[in-house]
Motif scaffolding. Structure first.
Motif, mmCIF file in Angstrom:
data_model
loop_
_atom_site.group_PDB
_atom_site.id
_atom_site.type_symbol
_atom_site.label_atom_id
_atom_site.label_comp_id
_atom_site.label_asym_id
_atom_site.label_seq_id
_atom_site.Cartn_x
_atom_site.Cartn_y
_atom_site.Cartn_z
ATOM 1 N N LEU A 4 0.881 -1.163 0.000
ATOM 2 C CA LEU A 4 0.000 0.000 0.000
ATOM 3 C C LEU A 4 0.917 1.211 0.000
ATOM 4 N N VAL A 5 0.728 2.079 -0.971
ATOM 5 C CA VAL A 5 1.612 3.231 -1.117
ATOM 6 C C VAL A 5 0.792 4.507 -1.088
ATOM 7 N N GLU A 6 1.056 5.335 -0.090
ATOM 8 C CA GLU A 6 0.357 6.609 0.046
ATOM 9 C C GLU A 6 1.099 7.709 -0.709
ATOM 10 N N SER A 7 0.350 8.692 -1.119
ATOM 11 C CA SER A 7 0.925 9.880 -1.757
ATOM 12 C C SER A 7 0.003 11.058 -1.508
ATOM 13 N N GLY A 8 0.512 12.255 -1.764
ATOM 14 C CA GLY A 8 -0.318 13.441 -1.661
ATOM 15 C C GLY A 8 -0.087 14.282 -0.431
ATOM 16 N N GLY A 9 0.767 13.821 0.469
ATOM 17 C CA GLY A 9 1.047 14.620 1.655
ATOM 18 C C GLY A 9 1.862 15.851 1.316
ATOM 19 N N GLY A 10 2.012 16.731 2.305
ATOM 20 C CA GLY A 10 2.799 17.936 2.073
ATOM 21 C C GLY A 10 2.534 18.971 3.137
ATOM 22 N N LEU A 11 2.977 20.193 2.842
ATOM 23 C CA LEU A 11 2.820 21.328 3.745
ATOM 24 C C LEU A 11 1.699 22.217 3.231
ATOM 25 N N SER A 17 -6.470 22.638 1.846
ATOM 26 C CA SER A 17 -6.911 21.275 1.539
ATOM 27 C C SER A 17 -5.763 20.442 0.986
ATOM 28 N N LEU A 18 -5.870 19.145 1.211
ATOM 29 C CA LEU A 18 -4.980 18.165 0.609
ATOM 30 C C LEU A 18 -5.801 16.932 0.273
ATOM 31 N N ARG A 19 -5.327 16.206 -0.739
ATOM 32 C CA ARG A 19 -5.961 14.942 -1.083
ATOM 33 C C ARG A 19 -4.903 13.854 -1.046
ATOM 34 N N LEU A 20 -5.110 12.903 -0.151
ATOM 35 C CA LEU A 20 -4.210 11.758 -0.049
ATOM 36 C C LEU A 20 -4.746 10.609 -0.901
ATOM 37 N N SER A 21 -3.828 9.876 -1.504
ATOM 38 C CA SER A 21 -4.199 8.696 -2.270
ATOM 39 C C SER A 21 -3.423 7.490 -1.762
ATOM 40 N N CYS A 22 -4.023 6.342 -1.909
ATOM 41 C CA CYS A 22 -3.382 5.096 -1.509
ATOM 42 C C CYS A 22 -3.585 4.096 -2.640
ATOM 43 N N ALA A 23 -2.477 3.618 -3.185
ATOM 44 C CA ALA A 23 -2.532 2.651 -4.274
ATOM 45 C C ALA A 23 -2.089 1.292 -3.766
ATOM 46 N N TYR A 94 0.193 10.159 7.932
ATOM 47 C CA TYR A 94 -1.057 9.490 7.610
ATOM 48 C C TYR A 94 -0.778 8.143 6.945
ATOM 49 N N TYR A 95 -1.492 7.129 7.435
ATOM 50 C CA TYR A 95 -1.296 5.761 6.959
ATOM 51 C C TYR A 95 -2.580 5.206 6.359
ATOM 52 N N CYS A 96 -2.426 4.530 5.249
ATOM 53 C CA CYS A 96 -3.513 3.788 4.636
ATOM 54 C C CYS A 96 -3.435 2.350 5.143
ATOM 55 N N ALA A 97 -4.586 1.727 5.328
ATOM 56 C CA ALA A 97 -4.594 0.358 5.835
ATOM 57 C C ALA A 97 -5.715 -0.450 5.203
ATOM 58 N N GLY A 98 -5.441 -1.724 4.984
ATOM 59 C CA GLY A 98 -6.436 -2.648 4.463
ATOM 60 C C GLY A 98 -6.745 -3.698 5.500
ATOM 61 N N GLY A 99 -8.028 -3.926 5.758
ATOM 62 C CA GLY A 99 -8.358 -4.798 6.873
ATOM 63 C C GLY A 99 -9.342 -5.889 6.571
ATOM 64 N N LYS A 100 -9.702 -6.600 7.627
ATOM 65 C CA LYS A 100 -10.680 -7.678 7.533
ATOM 66 C C LYS A 100 -12.004 -7.313 8.161
ATOM 67 N N SER A 101 -12.029 -6.174 8.860
ATOM 68 C CA SER A 101 -13.258 -5.731 9.504
ATOM 69 C C SER A 101 -13.444 -4.242 9.269
ATOM 70 N N TYR A 102 -14.676 -3.846 9.154
ATOM 71 C CA TYR A 102 -15.043 -2.432 9.034
ATOM 72 C C TYR A 102 -14.935 -1.868 10.448
ATOM 73 N N SER A 103 -13.799 -1.246 10.755
ATOM 74 C CA SER A 103 -13.451 -0.999 12.138
ATOM 75 C C SER A 103 -12.585 0.241 12.304
ATOM 76 N N ALA A 104 -12.613 0.797 13.509
ATOM 77 C CA ALA A 104 -11.726 1.906 13.860
ATOM 78 C C ALA A 104 -10.505 1.423 14.647
ATOM 79 N N ARG A 105 -10.380 0.118 14.798
ATOM 80 C CA ARG A 105 -9.291 -0.441 15.587
ATOM 81 C C ARG A 105 -8.136 -0.853 14.694
ATOM 82 N N GLY A 115 3.236 5.419 5.042
ATOM 83 C CA GLY A 115 2.841 6.710 5.582
ATOM 84 C C GLY A 115 3.271 7.891 4.721
ATOM 85 N N THR A 116 2.517 8.964 4.837
ATOM 86 C CA THR A 116 2.852 10.211 4.152
ATOM 87 C C THR A 116 2.650 11.366 5.132
#
Length: 122
Positions: A4-11, A17-23, A94-105, A115-116
């Motif tokens: 998982l690769v994040e992009s779009g971060g910055g100052l 506004s900023l838009r982060l992407s995760c591929a 900021y980190y993108c994550a892929g999971g097994k449950s629809y969760s905040a944990r 991370g970005t």
């Protein structure tokens, strides 16, 4: 190899506004819930936003509700986080994550990006 690769971060200035992407690569996440987390210096990693595998359901941390929007494109295997009206307290990695449950944990997510950095100046 799953990545998982994040992009779009910055100052950005406060109010901007900023838009982060995760591929994703190496595996399809079209049937996986996805999430965004963040970690500020000296603080624990915290949940920001989550989206169901279908994209129909989303949920947010109270601190970003109404300002951030999570979305996904199953065909492209990507997830995005649109961040508006940014505040200095949004500064974090900021980190993108892929999971097994629809969760905040965090422990419900098996795959993580590197991370970005997002920095919001006052």
């Amino acid at each position: 190899q799953v990545q998982l690769v994040e992009s779009g971060g910055g100052l950005v200035q406060a109010g901007g506004s900023l838009r982060l992407s995760c591929a994703a690569s190496g595996r399809t996440f079209s049937r996986s819930p996805m999430g965004w987390f963040r970690q500020a210096p000296g603080k624990e990693r915290e949940f920001v936003a989550g989206i169901s595998w279908s994209g129909v359901s989303t949920f947010y941390a109270d601190s970003v509700k109404g300002r951030f929007t999570i979305s996904r494109d199953g065909a492209k295997n990507t997830v995005a986080l649109q961040m508006n009206r940014l505040k200095p307290e949004d500064t974090a990695v900021y980190y993108c994550a892929g999971g097994k449950s629809y969760s905040a944990r965090a422990y419900d997510y098996d795959y993580w990006g590197q991370g970005t950095q997002v920095t919001v100046s006052s």
